[in-house]
Design an enzyme around this catalytic site. Structure first.
Site, PDB file in Angstrom:
ATOM      1  N   LYS A   1      36.142  27.208  39.365  1.00 41.20           N
ATOM      2  CA  LYS A   1      36.401  25.890  38.803  1.00 41.20           C
ATOM      3  C   LYS A   1      36.137  24.802  39.852  1.00 41.20           C
ATOM      4  O   LYS A   1      35.007  24.599  40.223  1.00 41.20           O
ATOM      5  CB  LYS A   1      37.817  25.840  38.241  1.00 41.20           C
ATOM      6  CG  LYS A   1      38.212  27.096  37.409  1.00 41.20           C
ATOM      7  CD  LYS A   1      37.439  27.250  36.123  1.00 41.20           C
ATOM      8  CE  LYS A   1      37.605  28.593  35.434  1.00 41.20           C
ATOM      9  NZ  LYS A   1      38.961  29.040  35.204  1.00 41.20           N
TER      10      LYS A   1
ATOM     11  N   ASP B   1      49.151  29.866  41.124  1.00 38.55           N
ATOM     12  CA  ASP B   1      47.764  29.662  40.713  1.00 38.55           C
ATOM     13  C   ASP B   1      47.475  28.171  40.871  1.00 38.55           C
ATOM     14  O   ASP B   1      47.972  27.348  40.108  1.00 38.55           O
ATOM     15  CB  ASP B   1      47.598  30.120  39.254  1.00 38.55           C
ATOM     16  CG  ASP B   1      46.162  29.983  38.739  1.00 38.55           C
ATOM     17  OD1 ASP B   1      45.405  29.169  39.309  1.00 38.55           O
ATOM     18  OD2 ASP B   1      45.814  30.673  37.766  1.00 38.55           O
TER      19      ASP B   1
HETATM   20  C1  PLP Z   1      39.622  30.305  34.937  1.00 39.58           C
HETATM   21  C2  PLP Z   1      41.001  30.509  35.383  1.00 39.58           C
HETATM   22  C3  PLP Z   1      41.442  31.775  35.849  1.00 39.58           C
HETATM   23  C4  PLP Z   1      40.555  32.992  35.848  1.00 39.58           C
HETATM   24  O1  PLP Z   1      39.514  32.873  36.765  1.00 39.58           O
HETATM   25  P1  PLP Z   1      38.053  33.523  36.564  1.00 39.58           P
HETATM   26  O2  PLP Z   1      37.315  33.034  37.748  1.00 39.58           O
HETATM   27  O3  PLP Z   1      37.523  33.027  35.245  1.00 39.58           O
HETATM   28  O4  PLP Z   1      38.254  35.007  36.559  1.00 39.58           O
HETATM   29  C5  PLP Z   1      42.751  31.870  36.301  1.00 39.58           C
HETATM   30  N1  PLP Z   1      43.594  30.811  36.284  1.00 39.58           N
HETATM   31  C6  PLP Z   1      43.201  29.596  35.831  1.00 39.58           C
HETATM   32  C7  PLP Z   1      44.178  28.464  35.843  1.00 39.58           C
HETATM   33  C8  PLP Z   1      41.902  29.405  35.371  1.00 39.58           C
HETATM   34  O5  PLP Z   1      41.534  28.196  34.916  1.00 39.58           O
END
Ligand code: PLP
Length: 381
Positions: free
Chosen positions: A196, A171
């Site tokens: 983000k 991630d």
């Molecule tokens: C926000 C976030 C997610 C989930 O993503 P969404 O777009 O809100 O579904 C997964 N991993 C991290 C590190 C995040 O900050």
């Protein structure tokens, strides 16, 4: 092509053969006419494929030095597609300090489907191997972690994954490909909450996966189409637009992040600041090796660890908006103990460092002097 050129042009040549529009058109359509059954121009139905989304998926692949990109309706939808590669009885080794929504998906949906998750501290990546057995199919890494800013050695995790023939997914939401490219370090799958930093303007919810292997891409594409958690053409357009400034935004996020981290570090009322750019960060050397800079995500704790004082500070901040999410041009603050991590029992959250007075900042791209003045008035002398 270098990264700063890729954000603008990566995968984006000849996107509009009809009129030569510089931006990919928004193909706001669910279906496409066929001259004879099967006689289409590459697109049949917009769950299976849409030209605006296809342009975005090429851009995602280009940014991460991958071959294939897939865009989803949210970051969690992208993670969901990865877990759907697995079968009942399979096992996953995951970092324990991970995004709460990922943890909820793993434990409250997929454990019921017979998939077993091991949540472990990965600050020493060699520990991963202790939890890998013949049932292990996936290693799930998030680095830097949220909100403790731990750093996990992607290369070391990749070596273990290769040795045991297990997929490694990273991630990369916090770092973005501007700072860290997990495929180059040996990962098989890169995942993003594009909501983000990639989108960067707090106006789209979206997820992304990028891979190099054709067979893996085909399986993920099958899941994307079969499960249907795709994003729409309008959001794809907004994401493409956001990505074009990723490099200039990230440069400023990093500069401002450093200023704010150093300001907090020298503040008499602050007990501890979590930011991988400090030489005192336990995995600073790994951060230096796998990241090009240290980003704009910072967590800190005030002296005395007072819950009410932390709430007072986030309420008093004016430029830092108190809100969930991160990675937008505007600065945000958050109080994990009462917000993102409120559902975790105090004893559990304190074990990973999420204490009562922990405050998380997503440092935006405003003027750093204004951000520091805002913190000064909220924290007090
Ligand atoms: C926000 C976030 C997610 C989930 O993503 P969404 O777009 O809100 O579904 C997964 N991993 C991290 C590190 C995040 O900050």
């Amino acid at each position: 092509m270098k990264f700063n050129t890729k954000t603008i042009h990566g995968g984006q040549h000849n996107v509009d053969p009809a009129y030569g529009s510089v931006m990919p058109p928004i193909y706001q359509t669910s279906t496409y006419s066929q001259s004879t059954p099967g006689g289409h121009k590459g697109f049949e139905y917009s769950r299976s494929g849409n030209p605006t989304r296809a342009a975005l998926e090429r851009a995602f692949a280009s940014l991460e030095n991958g071959e294939f990109g897939l865009a989803f309706g949210s970051g969690l939808a992208a993670i969901d597609a990865v877990v759907k590669l697995l079968k009942p009885g399979d096992e996953v080794v995951s970092t324990n300090d991970l995004y709460g929504g990922s943890y909820r998906l793993f434990t409250q949906i997929y454990e019921d489907f017979g998939i077993k998750f091991h949540f472990i501290g990965m600050e020493n990546a060699f520990r991963i191997e202790d939890f890998v057995n013949e049932k292990t199919k996936l290693i799930w890494v998030e680095t830097p972690t949220n909100p403790m800013m731990n750093i996990i050695d992607i290369k070391a995790a990749a070596a273990i994954a290769k040795k045991h023939n297990v997929l490694l997914a990273v991630d990369n939401t916090f770092a973005t490909p501007y700072l860290q490219r997990p495929l180059d370090l040996g990962a098989d799958i890169v995942m993003h909450s594009a909501t983000k930093y990639l989108g960067g303007h707090s106006d789209v919810v979206m997820g992304a996966l990028v891979v190099r292997d054709k067979e893996l891409a085909d399986r993920l594409y099958f899941i994307q189409n079969a499960s249907g958690a795709v994003c729409g053409p309008q959001d794809s357009f907004l994401m493409l637009r956001g990505i074009k400034t990723l490099h200039v935004r990230m440069q400023r996020h990093c500069e401002n992040g450093k200023r704010v981290a150093e300001y907090l570090q020298n503040h008499l009322k602050i007990e501890k600041v979590y930011w991988p750019g400090f030489e005192t960060h336990p995995n600073h050397e790994i951060a230096k090796a796998q990241m090009d800079d240290f980003g704009g995500m910072i967590s800190f704790v005030t002296k005395g660890n007072d819950y009410d004082e932390a709430i007072r500070i986030v309420e008093k901040l004016k430029i830092f908006t108190l809100a969930e999410s991160l990675g937008g041009v505007e600065s945000l603050s958050g109080h994990p103990a009462s917000m993102t991590h409120a559902s975790i029992p105090r004893e559990e959250r304190e074990k990973t460092g999420v204490v009562d007075a922990l405050i998380r900042l997503s440092v935006g791209i405003e003027d750093a002097d204004d951000l520091i003045a805002d913190l000064e008035q909220a924290i007090g002398g």
